[in-house]
Design a protein around this motif. Structure first.
Motif, short mmCIF file in Angstrom:
data_model
loop_
_atom_site.label_atom_id
_atom_site.label_comp_id
_atom_site.label_asym_id
_atom_site.label_seq_id
_atom_site.Cartn_x
_atom_site.Cartn_y
_atom_site.Cartn_z
N GLY A 165 11.79 -8.29 0.68
CA GLY A 165 11.24 -7.79 -0.76
C GLY A 165 10.78 -6.86 -0.76
O GLY A 165 10.07 -6.66 -1.90
N THR A 166 11.97 -5.69 -0.60
CA THR A 166 10.97 -4.23 -0.56
C THR A 166 11.32 -3.68 -2.33
O THR A 166 10.71 -3.05 -2.69
N VAL A 167 12.20 -4.67 -2.43
CA VAL A 167 12.19 -4.18 -4.13
C VAL A 167 11.38 -5.40 -4.76
O VAL A 167 10.37 -4.35 -6.01
N GLU A 168 10.99 -6.15 -4.54
CA GLU A 168 9.68 -7.03 -4.99
C GLU A 168 8.69 -6.23 -5.49
O GLU A 168 7.68 -5.88 -5.50
N THR A 169 8.26 -5.87 -3.21
CA THR A 169 7.18 -5.32 -4.04
C THR A 169 7.14 -4.12 -4.24
O THR A 169 5.91 -3.21 -4.50
N SER A 170 8.21 -2.66 -4.42
CA SER A 170 8.23 -1.75 -5.46
C SER A 170 7.74 -2.39 -6.59
O SER A 170 6.79 -1.66 -7.30
N ARG A 171 8.37 -2.66 -7.53
CA ARG A 171 7.73 -3.46 -8.69
C ARG A 171 6.19 -3.59 -8.91
O ARG A 171 5.71 -3.54 -9.46
N GLN A 172 5.83 -4.67 -7.58
CA GLN A 172 4.20 -5.10 -7.92
C GLN A 172 3.54 -4.14 -7.42
O GLN A 172 2.92 -3.62 -8.10
N GLY A 198 0.99 -1.26 -0.05
CA GLY A 198 0.21 0.19 0.13
C GLY A 198 0.85 1.16 -0.05
O GLY A 198 0.27 2.15 -0.97
N ASP A 199 1.88 1.59 0.57
CA ASP A 199 2.83 2.49 0.88
C ASP A 199 3.50 2.79 -0.53
O ASP A 199 3.17 4.27 -1.52
N PHE A 200 4.04 2.12 -1.46
CA PHE A 200 4.02 1.51 -3.14
C PHE A 200 2.71 2.63 -3.63
O PHE A 200 3.36 2.78 -4.71
N VAL A 201 1.98 2.27 -3.66
CA VAL A 201 0.61 1.94 -4.56
C VAL A 201 0.42 3.58 -4.42
O VAL A 201 -0.39 4.05 -5.79
N ALA A 202 0.42 4.10 -3.47
CA ALA A 202 -0.08 5.41 -2.77
C ALA A 202 1.32 5.82 -3.29
O ALA A 202 0.64 7.57 -4.12
N LEU A 203 2.47 5.97 -3.51
CA LEU A 203 3.40 6.78 -3.75
C LEU A 203 3.07 6.81 -5.53
O LEU A 203 3.32 8.17 -6.52
N TYR A 204 2.61 5.36 -5.98
CA TYR A 204 3.27 5.70 -7.43
C TYR A 204 2.13 6.29 -8.15
O TYR A 204 2.00 6.71 -9.09
N GLU A 205 0.75 6.07 -7.24
CA GLU A 205 -0.60 6.81 -7.89
C GLU A 205 -0.01 8.25 -8.27
O GLU A 205 -0.71 8.94 -8.75
#
Length: 285
Positions: free
Chosen positions: A95-102, A68-75
């Motif tokens: 797992g941060t890098v993979e979560t960022s990709r997702q 959710g942190d990455f989704v909010a940022l990338y939105e």
């Protein structure tokens, strides 16, 4: 020219002024003491971290950013930028890098996510290499290739003083921990395929420090130029002595001093110190 969003996570330990100047978006990892979680760089600083380490009945743990942190940022970034370039700590330790990709895929924002295969200030070196090319007007694909090339040249050596942190992290079993403590063994660690592994185990502090400098010298003495970070966990005076020692011996190194912040210090322990560096190619800015 494409509008590039620059993204990293808190374990790059970027200088705040530089991050603000370049508009870098930093996603924090967290340190957990008991039932309280602190977002690195936002809710806890290094002084507070070491105070809590001493006061808490149990050692801290860490957690990575949520999807959710990455989704909010990338939105948010999708509305302002054409493309993103993200540098994250090694997928071998988080797992941060993979979560960022997702997160980027879910939002539909084109992000070149780079696994640094390392952590701490070497991530900043990779990010800064990309920003230099972007400011020179180079295309995104060339920038990413260069950043990956810098990543592949990156090396690190770290001296760990307190074996209990490696024991808790599963890198030493109980027998190794007990025997190593009794014999004053000081592990020298490095990164292999994105994972932290022992390079050598040296008896006594003095010999271990000498060996780190010997290994470092073998790596840099014949290169035309290198960028180097001295990285420490709450031993700033020692880090400055190491910097002075390099200044006395070499005139072809660009040296900065940085730290293992709370998240990484949780795993390597107070007193850890070492080098992260990469050699520059001929003519490389």
């Amino acid at each position: 020219m494409a509008r590039i969003a620059w993204i990293t996570d808190s374990t790059a330990y970027l200088e705040p002024a530089f991050a603000q100047e370049k508009g870098i978006h930093i996603v924090p990892l967290s340190v957990v003491f008991g039932d309280r979680s602190y977002r690195e760089g936002e809710e806890i600083d290094e002084a507070t971290f070491y105070r809590l380490v001493r006061e808490s009945p149990a050692p801290p743990t860490t957690s990575q950013p949520s999807l959710g942190d990455f989704v909010a940022l990338y939105e948010r970034l999708k509305a302002e930028y054409d493309v993103g370039i993200a540098v994250h700590l090694s997928g071998g330790i988080s797992g941060t890098v993979e979560t960022s990709r997702q997160g980027a895929a879910m939002v539909g924002f084109p992000v070149h996510v780079i696994d640094a295969k390392i952590t701490t200030y070497p991530m900043a070196f990779i990010l800064k290499a990309g920003i230099r090319l972007a400011e020179a007007g180079r295309p995104v694909e060339e920038i990413v290739r260069h950043m990956e090339d810098v990543r592949d040249r990156m090396r690190a050596l770290f001296l760990v003083r307190d074996l209990s942190y490696l024991h808790r992290g599963g890198r030493l079993n109980m027998a190794q921990y007990v025997v190593g403590s009794l014999l004053q063994v000081k592990p020298i660690l490095h990164f292999v395929d994105g994972r932290i592994v022992p390079l050598e185990k040296v008896r006594t502090e003095k010999k271990a420090v000498a060996r780190v400098f010997e290994l470092f010298d073998e790596a840099v003495r014949n290169v035309p130029r290198a960028r180097v970070a001295i990285i420490h966990a709450n031993v700033p005076e020692e880090a400055l002595r190491w910097q002075a020692r390099l200044g006395e011996r070499y005139d072809h190194l660009d040296v900065v001093v940085s730290t293992f912040g709370p998240v990484i210090a949780t795993h390597v322990g107070e007193g850890t110190i070492g080098f992260g560096w990469y050699p520059l190619r001929e003519g490389e800015a």
